[in-house]
Design an enzyme around this catalytic site. Structure first.
Site, short mmCIF file in Angstrom:
data_model
loop_
_atom_site.label_atom_id
_atom_site.label_comp_id
_atom_site.label_asym_id
_atom_site.label_seq_id
_atom_site.Cartn_x
_atom_site.Cartn_y
_atom_site.Cartn_z
N CYS A 155 -5.47 14.38 -18.43
CA CYS A 155 -5.19 13.25 -19.46
C CYS A 155 -4.73 12.04 -18.79
CB CYS A 155 -4.69 13.84 -20.39
SG CYS A 155 -2.89 14.37 -20.46
N CYS A 200 -1.59 18.29 -22.70
CA CYS A 200 -3.23 19.02 -22.63
C CYS A 200 -2.98 20.15 -21.76
CB CYS A 200 -4.03 18.06 -22.20
SG CYS A 200 -4.12 17.56 -20.44
N HIS A 224 -1.56 1.31 -4.31
CA HIS A 224 -2.02 2.93 -4.16
C HIS A 224 -1.04 3.74 -4.89
CE1 HIS A 224 -4.00 1.81 0.01
NE2 HIS A 224 -4.71 1.18 -1.15
N GLU A 255 1.32 -3.57 17.31
CA GLU A 255 -0.17 -2.98 17.66
C GLU A 255 -1.21 -4.11 17.45
OE1 GLU A 255 1.91 0.01 19.51
OE2 GLU A 255 -0.16 -0.47 19.87
N GLN A 274 0.73 -1.09 0.12
CA GLN A 274 -0.11 0.13 -0.26
C GLN A 274 0.67 1.30 -0.19
OE1 GLN A 274 -3.83 -0.47 2.86
NE2 GLN A 274 -1.76 -1.82 3.60
N ASN A 275 2.27 0.98 0.32
CA ASN A 275 3.05 2.06 0.22
C ASN A 275 3.37 2.79 -0.96
OD1 ASN A 275 2.90 1.49 3.03
ND2 ASN A 275 5.02 0.27 3.14
N SER A 315 -2.61 -1.03 9.32
CA SER A 315 -3.62 -1.13 10.36
C SER A 315 -4.86 -1.76 9.54
CB SER A 315 -4.09 0.47 10.48
OG SER A 315 -4.63 0.92 9.41
N GLY A 373 2.72 -4.21 8.94
CA GLY A 373 2.80 -3.28 9.03
C GLY A 373 1.90 -2.27 8.56
N1 APR Z 1 6.71 -2.48 12.17
C1 APR Z 1 5.39 -2.94 11.83
N2 APR Z 1 4.27 -2.33 12.05
C2 APR Z 1 4.38 -1.07 12.49
C3 APR Z 1 5.50 -0.47 12.73
C4 APR Z 1 6.75 -1.04 12.47
N3 APR Z 1 7.96 -0.65 12.68
N4 APR Z 1 5.15 0.86 13.07
C5 APR Z 1 4.01 1.11 13.09
N5 APR Z 1 3.32 -0.12 12.78
C6 APR Z 1 2.04 -0.33 12.48
C7 APR Z 1 0.88 0.39 13.26
O1 APR Z 1 0.76 -0.14 14.43
C8 APR Z 1 -0.24 0.50 12.36
O2 APR Z 1 -1.27 -0.74 12.61
O3 APR Z 1 1.83 0.00 11.19
C9 APR Z 1 0.38 0.14 10.92
C10 APR Z 1 0.24 1.80 10.21
O4 APR Z 1 -1.19 2.06 9.76
P1 APR Z 1 -1.63 3.03 8.78
O5 APR Z 1 -0.78 4.22 9.46
O6 APR Z 1 -3.01 2.83 8.75
O7 APR Z 1 -0.82 2.58 7.29
P2 APR Z 1 -1.60 1.71 6.30
O8 APR Z 1 -2.11 0.84 7.16
O9 APR Z 1 -0.59 1.62 5.42
O10 APR Z 1 -2.64 2.73 5.69
C11 APR Z 1 -3.29 2.03 4.52
O11 APR Z 1 -4.39 4.20 4.29
O12 APR Z 1 -4.08 6.50 4.18
C12 APR Z 1 -4.31 5.36 3.54
O13 APR Z 1 -3.26 5.29 1.37
C13 APR Z 1 -2.97 5.15 2.53
O14 APR Z 1 -1.82 3.30 1.98
C14 APR Z 1 -2.38 4.19 3.05
C15 APR Z 1 -3.67 3.31 3.49
#
Ligand code: APR
Length: 250
Positions: free
Chosen positions: A132, A152, A121, A217, A103-104, A191, A189
């Site tokens: 365009c 364009c 993403h 978490e 997603q990064n 949420s 990594g």
């Molecule tokens: N190692 C593993 N997990 C980690 C670490 C780490 N060092 N540090 C933080 N985390 C976890 C947090 O606990 C959290 O659950 O990574 C997660 C990050 O969650 P988000 O900030 O919601 O990121 P993500 O899940 O990638 O978001 C998805 O949301 O806003 C949109 O487009 C954006 O791609 C993104 C999408």
């Protein structure tokens, strides 16, 4: 089971697996100094996603959106992959069928040597025309001010998926097919709050995969996973790689 027992269990699963899919989120880049979105000091605690990561936001104030993305690009250009990225890249090289879906948008998986990275993403270091969709190479982009399309004259925007936008069709279809075929699915990594990416581990689980979560978490996915490793990805992934290499005598 403590985290080390869980690491060994995951390595057992990887040894027996035919198809592994890893889905990564912002947490994998956190140890590279790049803010996540929903952690307590994450980007969305300081900035408004609707103002800065949506079509409406860009139309209302393209200068503000452009400069916010250039602020993020500058941080990313000064960041390096961490041990979690490198471990994933090496796992992909030594396992016969290891797919990486992210997603990064920071390109750190590719910098670490991962190949065929499926970017759900988009990419913050790639730009396109708002009207365009023509891709514009970095070399023709002036980061200090708004740019116009060479074809364009529309405004140039980052080639990332904004809230309310569809994901790139090819990438999400491929990610769904890979999840369906996986016998091991690693959610690392993230949420697990943003769909359709958050659906991928559930597709895998529904089709018999063992789902592993690497996240210090709890998340919305945590109750559904088979193994939860409560470590940072930069700690867990190198331990998994090291144990896997020991077991295959690499
Ligand atoms: N190692 C593993 N997990 C980690 C670490 C780490 N060092 N540090 C933080 N985390 C976890 C947090 O606990 C959290 O659950 O990574 C997660 C990050 O969650 P988000 O900030 O919601 O990121 P993500 O899940 O990638 O978001 C998805 O949301 O806003 C949109 O487009 C954006 O791609 C993104 C999408």
């Amino acid at each position: 089971m403590d985290n080390l027992d869980k690491i060994n269990k995951v390595v057992e699963l990887i040894l027996e697996s035919n198809n592994i899919t890893a889905l990564t989120g912002a947490g994998v880049s956190a140890e590279s100094g790049i803010s996540t979105f929903r952690d307590k000091n994450g980007l969305w605690s300081k900035f408004s996603p609707l103002e800065l990561a949506s079509i409406e936001g860009f139309m209302a104030n393209p200068e503000r959106v452009w400069s916010w993305y250039q602020y993020r690009v500058n941080i990313i250009n000064n960041s390096n992959p961490n041990d979690g990225h490198f471990a994933l890249a090496e796992l992909q090289k030594i396992h016969k069928n290891f797919s990486l879906v992210t997603q990064n948008v920071d390109g750190l998986h590719q910098k670490a040597g991962s190949e065929n990275v499926i970017e759900l993403h988009g990419s913050i270091i790639r730009n396109k025309c708002f009207d365009c969709n023509q891709i514009h190479e970095e070399s023709v982009i002036n980061n200090e001010s708004l740019n116009n399309c060479k074809a364009c004259n529309g405004l140039i925007r980052p080639d990332v998926v904004w809230f309310g936008e569809m994901l790139p069709e090819k990438e999400i279809k491929l990610a769904q097919d890979l999840s369906f075929q996986s016998d091991v699915f690693l959610s690392i990594g993230t949420s697990a709050e943003v769909y359709p990416a958050a659906d991928l581990p559930l597709i895998a689980k529904r089709n018999g995969a063992v789902v592993v979560e690497v996240n210090p978490e709890l998340t919305q996915l945590s109750d559904y996973v088979d193994i939860k490793i409560e470590l940072k990805s930069g700690e867990a992934m190198p331990l998994i790689l090291e144990e896997y290499k020991k077991r295959i005598n690499k």
